[in-house]
Design an enzyme around this catalytic site. Structure first.
Site, mmCIF file in Angstrom:
data_model
loop_
_atom_site.group_PDB
_atom_site.id
_atom_site.type_symbol
_atom_site.label_atom_id
_atom_site.label_comp_id
_atom_site.label_asym_id
_atom_site.label_seq_id
_atom_site.Cartn_x
_atom_site.Cartn_y
_atom_site.Cartn_z
ATOM 1 N N ARG A 105 0.807 -1.162 -0.073
ATOM 2 C CA ARG A 105 0.205 -0.105 -0.073
ATOM 3 C C ARG A 105 0.939 1.243 -0.047
ATOM 4 N NH1 ARG A 105 -2.311 -0.165 6.333
ATOM 5 N NH2 ARG A 105 -0.409 -0.347 7.319
ATOM 6 N N GLU A 142 -3.108 7.556 7.128
ATOM 7 C CA GLU A 142 -1.729 7.504 7.787
ATOM 8 C C GLU A 142 -0.648 7.962 6.868
ATOM 9 O OE1 GLU A 142 -0.449 3.673 9.371
ATOM 10 O OE2 GLU A 142 -1.417 4.269 11.315
ATOM 11 N N GLU A 311 -6.821 4.579 15.851
ATOM 12 C CA GLU A 311 -6.812 3.026 15.912
ATOM 13 C C GLU A 311 -5.997 2.710 17.409
ATOM 14 O OE1 GLU A 311 -4.498 1.880 12.456
ATOM 15 O OE2 GLU A 311 -5.555 2.875 10.962
ATOM 16 N N TRP A 319 4.007 -6.073 12.910
ATOM 17 C CA TRP A 319 4.930 -5.617 12.080
ATOM 18 C C TRP A 319 6.294 -5.137 12.987
ATOM 19 C CZ3 TRP A 319 5.146 -0.778 14.590
ATOM 20 C CH2 TRP A 319 3.935 -0.353 15.276
ATOM 21 N N GLU A 359 -1.421 -8.716 7.157
ATOM 22 C CA GLU A 359 -2.021 -8.406 8.904
ATOM 23 C C GLU A 359 -2.735 -9.708 9.370
ATOM 24 O OE1 GLU A 359 -3.675 -4.749 9.111
ATOM 25 O OE2 GLU A 359 -1.698 -3.675 8.613
HETATM 26 C C1 GAL Z 1 -1.697 1.178 10.917
HETATM 27 C C2 GAL Z 1 -2.722 1.401 9.724
HETATM 28 C C3 GAL Z 1 -3.697 0.135 9.621
HETATM 29 C C4 GAL Z 1 -2.913 -1.222 10.125
HETATM 30 C C5 GAL Z 1 -2.237 -1.149 11.438
HETATM 31 C C6 GAL Z 1 -1.700 -2.191 11.946
HETATM 32 O O1 GAL Z 1 -0.555 1.768 10.831
HETATM 33 O O2 GAL Z 1 -3.422 2.488 9.655
HETATM 34 O O3 GAL Z 1 -4.035 0.073 8.401
HETATM 35 O O4 GAL Z 1 -1.948 -1.474 9.160
HETATM 36 O O5 GAL Z 1 -1.432 -0.078 11.336
HETATM 37 O O6 GAL Z 1 -1.076 -2.052 13.359
#
Ligand code: GAL
Length: 631
Positions: A105, A142, A311, A319, A359
């Site tokens: 992405r 983001e 979030e 990650w 994810e």
């Molecule tokens: C954020 C992102 C989400 C998802 C999440 C995973 O950085 O906006 O789409 O990837 O991390 O922790």
């Protein structure tokens, strides 16, 4: 205002038959918000100009029908594959000049006008269709995540030249501003100017800083295009979900374009991935005790008071280098900490773990089979507590700290000593303030008034803006500048006469030196300075010196200046003394305990993995305490 909670949901990931039950369970959990849509472009416009809105119509029907309020994301962070055929030059390029490919992405360059128009077109179509059905908007997702702001593409080079012409007018002015006579770097016209990568040795720092300003402006313009497209059809508030320690663009500038700032808080991933000075062993399952709070305060400033956590980490992420499970109670603690700092809403990412793709190992509130994941119970606890608890009453903090994106870029371009980083410096001082029990507001660099602040810190600012200079000059509280504040021009050259040119404090730096971590300078009163020391000629009172006699802390009435980067012990001692002089009561909080005062209450959070006694209460690990605010 009632604080609210929500979640991030991807109806396009699940069979439609599952939506009603999901919506019902969200509503039963006590959620207000559901954010959707931000990655769904390939389903909304599967082929160029061929739209399929029907599924999103139905998803919004189902969600709003269950009483939920929808935050609709525009999908520009995930341009579908066909978009690349339309704009083969839309990819961002890394510093080696290589394009970054399709298959994850954020594969676009902010400077690409064609894709920017397509993204704005999509935002406009969505706003036209859903403008009166959704409760809030989120353009893109983001900005800057995955290191995507600074791009060395041919498209960026063309736009940079236009931007430079706009900023400097004629090439002679640019040559003078950058000092291009040095090494015969003069240009004859703007079309000769390349991006500051792939030079033989370091590029001219003025060139590199101009490029960073340009890159930031591209994000600001990008956001403006989508905001305008949405506004044409919808009155719902607009927000963007910013990141932890993403500093490549001026978030205050994008913030001014929207009603609300939001950010995505992943405390444990951040600790292992990007917290300068973080204690990974002590806080492995809790996250750094100051990093979230710093961003809460920063984004409150970007949203001019209105901010959310869009979030919130609900369990292990996928990650970071390692992805442990949160200590039981932390999902609740992080949420309450956000509310204590004034968040209007906290939304957990994501509703249900998706069993495929990048994810699949990232926790949600639900497991892939829809059973409750461990974070669910903590979300339910927060929901129950919110129902019964009194509202959080925000208040101005007694201490302010100025954070400036341009200074971050300047010191990245010209650290002079490895590790000199504006963010890290601000976080270090913020930590020291918090370990003294002080609550802090973060302010932008063009702040025009410091009224109401007993103490303001202005560390590591490239220059003082005219409004801030005036605000310092007229401040009734104490102002502490430095280290490395106002030594340079905005073009990253030295000022002559030499700086710092601080209001109300006579000091001139005759030399700045930097040193490696293993060679700090001791201070006469204990502790030391790391990394940076400016050698000052001064008529001001010297309150602290290195053991070699170099002035480190100066004072002239209510103006203080720090000439070095204090280590933890020194920062705490120095700031305690200055807070005393400012009339502020301080505490000596045990490691891991943190406080946030609101207008009426004192919130206490235990980030440590051991119980801690505070004020006749015992806080278990991940414990949260609400007390009346001491008068
Ligand atoms: C954020 C992102 C989400 C998802 C999440 C995973 O950085 O906006 O789409 O990837 O991390 O922790």
């Amino acid at each position: 205002m009632k604080r609210t909670i929500g979640t991030c949901y991807y109806p396009e990931h699940w069979p439609e038959t599952q939506w009603p039950e999901d919506a019902r369970r969200m509503a039963d959990l006590g959620l207000t918000w559901v954010r959707i849509g931000e990655f769904a472009w390939s389903r909304l416009e599967p082929r160029p100009g061929d739209y399929d809105w029907c599924w999103l119509d139905r998803a919004i029907d189902v969600l709003t029908g269950a009483g939920l309020s929808v935050v609709l994301g525009t999908p520009s962070a995930t341009p579908p594959r066909w978009m690349l055929d339309r704009h083969p030059d839309m990819l961002a390029h890394d510093a080696e000049g290589r394009p970054r490919g399709f298959g994850s992405r954020r594969h676009y360059d902010f400077a690409h006008a064609g894709y920017r128009d397509d993204a704005a077109r999509m935002a406009g179509l969505m706003a036209e269709r859903y403008g009166d059905r959704v409760a809030a908007w989120q353009p893109d997702n983001e900005y800057g995540c995955h290191d995507t702001v600074v791009s060395y593409s041919p498209v960026a080079r063309e736009s940079f030249r236009v931007w430079l012409k706009d900023r400097y007018g004629d090439i002679a002015a640019l040559n003078t501003a950058w000092g291009n006579i040095f090494w015969s770097m003069d240009y004859d016209h703007f079309d000769q100017i390349d991006l500051p990568n792939l030079t033989v040795t370091e590029p001219n720092p003025s060139h590199a800083l101009a490029f960073r300003r340009f890159a930031s402006d591209m994000v600001v313009q990008w956001n403006a295009a989508q905001v305008a497209a949405i506004r044409a059809h919808s009155d719902a508030p607009i927000s963007h979900n910013y990141m932890g320690r993403v500093t490549e663009f001026d978030h205050y500038a994008t913030g001014r374009q929207m009603e609300i700032a939001a950010w995505d808080s992943y405390p444990m991933g951040f600790l292992l991935d990007r917290v300068p000075g973080g204690d990974q062993q002590a806080y492995l399952r809790q996250g750094d005790p100051d990093f979230q709070a710093f961003h809460h305060d920063l984004y409150r400033a970007c949203g001019r008071g209105r901010w959310w956590v869009m979030e919130q980490q609900p369990g292990p992420v996928n990650w970071a280098p390692w992805n442990p499970a949160p200590l039981p109670g932390m999902v609740r603690l992080w949420s309450w900490e956000a509310f204590a700092h004034g968040a209007e809403a906290v939304c957990w990412f994501r509703w249900r773990q998706f069993p495929q793709a990048q994810e699949q190992q990232h926790a949600g509130l639900l497991r892939p089979d829809s059973s409750e994941a461990p974070g669910f119970a903590e979300a339910a606890q927060v929901a129950a507590e919110l129902r019964d608890a009194p509202d959080v009453v925000p208040a101005q903090a007694p201490v302010a700290l100025v954070f400036d994106y341009a200074s971050q870029w300047a010191w990245e371009v010209q650290p002079q000593g490895q590790g000199f980083d504006h963010f890290a410096l601000c976080l270090d001082l913020y930590r020291a303030l918090r370990s003294l029990g002080l609550s802090v507001d973060i302010l932008p660099p063009d702040t025009a008034s410091l009224e109401g602040y007993a103490l303001t810190l202005v560390p590591g600012l490239l220059t003082l803006s005219a409004p801030l200079r005036k605000a310092i000059d007229t401040a009734e509280g104490i102002v502490l500048t430095g280290p490395r504040t106002d030594l340079k021009t905005s073009e990253l050259g030295f000022t002559t006469p030499m700086g710092p040119n601080l209001p109300g404090l006579d000091a001139t730096s005759v030399m700045e030196e930097t040193f490696p971590p293993e060679a700090p300078r001791g201070l006469e009163k204990g502790g030391g300075v790391d990394l940076w020391l400016e050698h000052l000629e001064t008529g001001a009172e010297v309150l602290e010196r290195t053991t070699e006699g170099s002035p480190v802390l100066l004072r002239s009435d209510r103006r203080y200046h720090l000439a070095g980067w204090p280590n933890r012990a020194a920062a705490k001692r120095i700031l305690r003394d200055i807070a005393d002089a400012a009339g502020l009561a301080t505490l000596d909080l045990p490691e891991g305990l943190r406080i946030r005062d609101t207008g009426t209450e004192r919130f206490v959070f235990n980030y440590a993995s051991r119980p801690i006694d505070f004020d006749c209460h015992t806080l278990e690990p991940a414990g949260v305490l609400r007390l009346s605010r001491p008068s």
